[in-house]
Design an enzyme around this catalytic site. Structure first.
Site, PDB file in Angstrom:
ATOM      1  N   LYS A 194       0.849  -1.204   0.000  1.00  0.00           N
ATOM      2  CA  LYS A 194       0.000   0.000   0.000  1.00  0.00           C
ATOM      3  C   LYS A 194       0.877   1.244   0.000  1.00  0.00           C
ATOM      4  CE  LYS A 194      -1.968   2.689   2.928  1.00  0.00           C
ATOM      5  NZ  LYS A 194      -1.754   3.930   2.149  1.00  0.00           N
ATOM      6  N   GLU A 250       3.328   7.253  15.714  1.00  0.00           N
ATOM      7  CA  GLU A 250       1.926   7.174  16.132  1.00  0.00           C
ATOM      8  C   GLU A 250       1.193   6.039  15.396  1.00  0.00           C
ATOM      9  OE1 GLU A 250       0.088  10.777  14.901  1.00  0.00           O
ATOM     10  OE2 GLU A 250      -1.905  10.147  15.563  1.00  0.00           O
ATOM     11  N   GLU A 269       9.573   0.792  10.755  1.00  0.00           N
ATOM     12  CA  GLU A 269      10.630   1.799  10.588  1.00  0.00           C
ATOM     13  C   GLU A 269       9.944   3.143  10.794  1.00  0.00           C
ATOM     14  OE1 GLU A 269      12.562   4.581   9.367  1.00  0.00           O
ATOM     15  OE2 GLU A 269      12.611   3.740   7.340  1.00  0.00           O
ATOM     16  N   CYS A 303      13.150  10.329   7.646  1.00  0.00           N
ATOM     17  CA  CYS A 303      12.995   9.812   9.004  1.00  0.00           C
ATOM     18  C   CYS A 303      14.292  10.032   9.782  1.00  0.00           C
ATOM     19  CB  CYS A 303      12.636   8.348   8.958  1.00  0.00           C
ATOM     20  SG  CYS A 303      13.636   7.419   7.801  1.00  0.00           S
ATOM     21  N   GLU A 400       9.258  15.153  16.084  1.00  0.00           N
ATOM     22  CA  GLU A 400       9.697  15.085  14.695  1.00  0.00           C
ATOM     23  C   GLU A 400       8.923  16.126  13.880  1.00  0.00           C
ATOM     24  OE1 GLU A 400       8.677  11.477  12.329  1.00  0.00           O
ATOM     25  OE2 GLU A 400      10.777  11.535  11.739  1.00  0.00           O
TER      26      GLU A 400
HETATM   27  P1  NAI Z   1       1.537   8.143   8.455  1.00  0.00           P
HETATM   28  O1  NAI Z   1       2.302   7.325   9.406  1.00  0.00           O
HETATM   29  O2  NAI Z   1       0.102   8.478   8.780  1.00  0.00           O
HETATM   30  O3  NAI Z   1       1.512   7.429   7.004  1.00  0.00           O
HETATM   31  C1  NAI Z   1       2.442   6.465   6.540  1.00  0.00           C
HETATM   32  C2  NAI Z   1       1.689   5.332   5.843  1.00  0.00           C
HETATM   33  O4  NAI Z   1       0.813   4.712   6.789  1.00  0.00           O
HETATM   34  C3  NAI Z   1       0.786   5.780   4.692  1.00  0.00           C
HETATM   35  O5  NAI Z   1       0.793   4.782   3.697  1.00  0.00           O
HETATM   36  C4  NAI Z   1      -0.573   5.855   5.344  1.00  0.00           C
HETATM   37  O6  NAI Z   1      -1.636   5.698   4.419  1.00  0.00           O
HETATM   38  C5  NAI Z   1      -0.518   4.685   6.301  1.00  0.00           C
HETATM   39  N1  NAI Z   1      -1.428   4.768   7.445  1.00  0.00           N
HETATM   40  C6  NAI Z   1      -1.894   5.876   8.078  1.00  0.00           C
HETATM   41  N2  NAI Z   1      -2.720   5.535   9.086  1.00  0.00           N
HETATM   42  C7  NAI Z   1      -2.791   4.181   9.091  1.00  0.00           C
HETATM   43  C8  NAI Z   1      -3.479   3.227   9.896  1.00  0.00           C
HETATM   44  N3  NAI Z   1      -4.279   3.616  10.892  1.00  0.00           N
HETATM   45  N4  NAI Z   1      -3.309   1.918   9.630  1.00  0.00           N
HETATM   46  C9  NAI Z   1      -2.494   1.515   8.641  1.00  0.00           C
HETATM   47  N5  NAI Z   1      -1.836   2.357   7.841  1.00  0.00           N
HETATM   48  C10 NAI Z   1      -1.970   3.684   8.064  1.00  0.00           C
HETATM   49  O7  NAI Z   1       2.338   9.458   8.182  1.00  0.00           O
HETATM   50  P2  NAI Z   1       1.779  10.856   7.617  1.00  0.00           P
HETATM   51  O8  NAI Z   1       0.442  11.159   8.210  1.00  0.00           O
HETATM   52  O9  NAI Z   1       1.891  10.840   6.163  1.00  0.00           O
HETATM   53  O10 NAI Z   1       2.861  11.859   8.207  1.00  0.00           O
HETATM   54  C11 NAI Z   1       2.777  12.252   9.569  1.00  0.00           C
HETATM   55  C12 NAI Z   1       4.126  12.313  10.204  1.00  0.00           C
HETATM   56  O11 NAI Z   1       4.672  11.009  10.232  1.00  0.00           O
HETATM   57  C13 NAI Z   1       5.176  13.128   9.481  1.00  0.00           C
HETATM   58  O12 NAI Z   1       5.086  14.476   9.810  1.00  0.00           O
HETATM   59  C14 NAI Z   1       6.428  12.504   9.976  1.00  0.00           C
HETATM   60  O13 NAI Z   1       6.755  13.043  11.240  1.00  0.00           O
HETATM   61  C15 NAI Z   1       6.075  11.050  10.136  1.00  0.00           C
HETATM   62  N6  NAI Z   1       6.520  10.243   8.989  1.00  0.00           N
HETATM   63  C16 NAI Z   1       7.632   9.484   9.119  1.00  0.00           C
HETATM   64  C17 NAI Z   1       8.110   8.774   8.047  1.00  0.00           C
HETATM   65  C18 NAI Z   1       9.335   7.933   8.142  1.00  0.00           C
HETATM   66  O14 NAI Z   1       9.976   7.707   7.137  1.00  0.00           O
HETATM   67  N7  NAI Z   1       9.671   7.393   9.289  1.00  0.00           N
HETATM   68  C19 NAI Z   1       7.475   8.843   6.726  1.00  0.00           C
HETATM   69  C20 NAI Z   1       6.266   9.617   6.713  1.00  0.00           C
HETATM   70  C21 NAI Z   1       5.838  10.298   7.811  1.00  0.00           C
END
Ligand code: NAI
Ligand code: MG
Length: 498
Positions: A194, A250, A269, A303, A400
């Site tokens: 996904k 989160e 990760e 990240c 972050e």
């Molecule tokens: P997110 O963690 O919500 O999204 C990442 C992935 O998880 C996306 O594919 C999203 O559709 C999916 N997702 C979201 N909620 C989910 C759920 N309840 N169950 C299963 N999958 C789910 O991150 P978002 O909202 O795009 O960004 C928020 C913050 O997260 C950013 O500001 C950053 O701090 C952090 N982040 C960290 C990343 C990393 O590489 N470690 C990458 C992206 C965001």
């Protein structure tokens, strides 16, 4: 002047994109679609089928059938490896096109995607292809104490886990897909991928490329959709044997809860607030651009971004003003403009999140020495920002930000900096800048982080394991370590009755 889009890219984005399930392109069961915007303008770039629970069910069935009965399950390791290698070759062959899609969808400069994201993705598949024929168990000597005089032949097998759900973010869309798919495939699993709702395009193009490389149907299914619906359904699905996630800490915690239903395996990760430590003996010509690159690469949407800069007090003003000068000189613009050094943030949501942190920093009394504002009046651009005069309890120091924002503070001794650097819930990356090998390795040993870079930053390689201590995650990606995250170990024990 801008990069001219290839005709294949124009065609790709002007046709509504579908889901890829069981080797077929299909609409979502609900018939719904969503729009992916161009972050440089906020306008719609393409329409995408929106997967939800029913599509997840179908994709899990397709992945299960491919795992249990399909040609994938009967292929030799060498055949599997050759297909994976071919995926790497095709990524390289279609590199211009993939880099354009990546730049359009994510906002990153085309030149950066072409020079970094695309070759790293290609190399990841090639590195992993080599492992297909090298997945081995052991033979084990037994000494069973309550069976004196008995003889055994015991060995282990490393087997695929089964059907794997992979949920990835938007910051390196193609590369995150590669990091996830490469090891899952080389160990013989089948996958439902996904992509992030913000950036589904390159994963959909990759599905076509994988089919062209000869990957049998159902081995990889690609389901664009939202996290709360498609993502949550995948993480909770009883037919999924493992979920691998990259994204926010989160949501990582939500994944762990959702996985509890059938105790599927989990690897994570997650986020970071990585320290980047500059000692007093550095060459400023190395350390200043190094510290700027550590935070500003990919617009800070890494990240592992070096978002907490610590500089020895004797060099603090010099290094911080050097980084601030670089920040002020960075040219922002559309990713397709060849002069652009930094594109927009990926989405309106991220734009609001990052500018919210800039305001909270000001309100808490921190000092902005460069940037600190939105750039322009359309698209999601934020100025590269350097902040000083912080305290360790401020949100901008603890949380972050995931944007081009660095907080800088001085330190005086190795003991002090080891404690400060580790004063975070995260433990993903860290940087150390010094000419003194003693200091470098003494501090490297004390940092609670999955990667420590010395006199460099943001160096990634398919052979180098990557992942987090503490709340930055579970497990490692890349290197041979990742193979453990995609295999089960079976112990086989035979008693010999000669
Ligand atoms: P997110 O963690 O919500 O999204 C990442 C992935 O998880 C996306 O594919 C999203 O559709 C999916 N997702 C979201 N909620 C989910 C759920 N309840 N169950 C299963 N999958 C789910 O991150 P978002 O909202 O795009 O960004 C928020 C913050 O997260 C950013 O500001 C950053 O701090 C952090 N982040 C960290 C990343 C990393 O590489 N470690 C990458 C992206 C965001
Ligand atoms: Mg989210």
């Amino acid at each position: 002047m801008t990069v001219t889009l290839e005709k294949s890219v124009q065609d790709f984005i002007s046709t509504p994109r579908q889901l890829f399930i069981g080797g077929q392109w299909v609409d979502a069961a609900s018939g719904r679609t969503f729009a992916t915007p161009n972050p440089a303008t906020g306008e719609t770039l393409a329409h995408i089928a929106e997967a939800d629970r029913e599509d997840v069910d179908r994709a899990v069935r397709a992945a299960r059938a491919a795992f249990e009965e399909g040609p994938w399950s009967r292929m030799t390791a060498s055949e599997r490896g050759r297909i994976i290698w071919r995926i790497g070759d095709l990524i390289e062959q279609y590199g211009d096109e993939l880099a354009q899609l990546e730049s359009l969808d994510n906002g990153k400069p085309y030149a950066v995607a072409r020079a970094a994201d695309i070759p790293l993705a290609a190399e990841l598949f090639r590195y992993m292809a080599g492992w297909a024929t090298k997945i081995e168990g052991n033979t084990i000597s037994l000494s069973v104490p309550y069976m004196p005089g008995s003889e055994f032949h015991a060995y282990t097998l490393r087997e695929p886990i089964g059907v794997v759900a992979q949920i990835i973010p938007w910051n390196f869309p193609l590369l995150m897909a590669a990091w996830k798919l490469g090891p899952a495939l080389t160990t013989g699993n089948t996958v439902i991928l996904k992509p992030a709702e913000q950036t589904p395009l390159s994963a959909l193009r990759l599905a076509e490329i994988m089919a062209e490389a000869g990957l049998p149907e159902g081995v990889v299914n690609v389901l664009p959709g939202y996290g709360e619906t498609a993502g949550a359904a995948l993480a909770a699905h009883d037919g999924v044997d493992k979920v691998a996630f990259t994204g926010s800490t989160e949501v990582g915690k939500l994944i762990v809860q959702a996985a509890a239903g059938n105790l599927k395996k989990v690897s994570l990760e997650l986020g970071g607030k990585s320290p980047n430590v500059v000692f007093d003996d550095v060459d400023p010509a190395l350390a200043i651009p190094g510290a700027a690159n550590a935070i500003f690469f990919n617009h800070g949407q890494c990240c592992v971004a070096g978002s907490r800069l610590f500089v020895h007090e004797s060099r603090f003003d010099e290094v911080v003003s050097g980084v601030a000068d670089i920040a002020r000189g960075i040219k922002l613009g559309s990713g397709l403009d060849p002069d652009t050094q930094m594109g927009p943030l990926v989405s309106d949501e991220q734009f609001r999140r990052v500018t919210g942190y800039l305001e909270s920093g000001r309100a808490e009394g921190a000092r902005t020495v460069a940037g600190g504002q939105r750039h322009g009046d359309k698209g999601y651009f934020v100025q590269p920002t350097v902040i000083t005069d912080t305290t360790s309890d401020m949100a901008i120091v603890r949380e972050e930000i995931f944007g081009p924002v660095v907080v800088a503070s001085p330190f005086s001794s190795l003991d002090e900096i080891a404690a400060q650097a580790n004063d975070t819930a995260y433990g993903l990356g860290a940087g150390i800048w010094t000419r003194d090998v003693n200091k470098a390795h003494a501090l490297a040993k004390r940092l609670r982080a999955g990667t420590v870079w010395i006199n460099c930053y943001n160096v990634f390689d398919a052979a180098l394991p990557f992942g987090g201590y503490k709340q930055s995650g579970w497990g490692r990606e890349m290197g041979h370590e990742v193979l453990e995250a995609y295999t089960e170990v079976k112990a086989v024990c035979t008693q010999l009755h000669p």
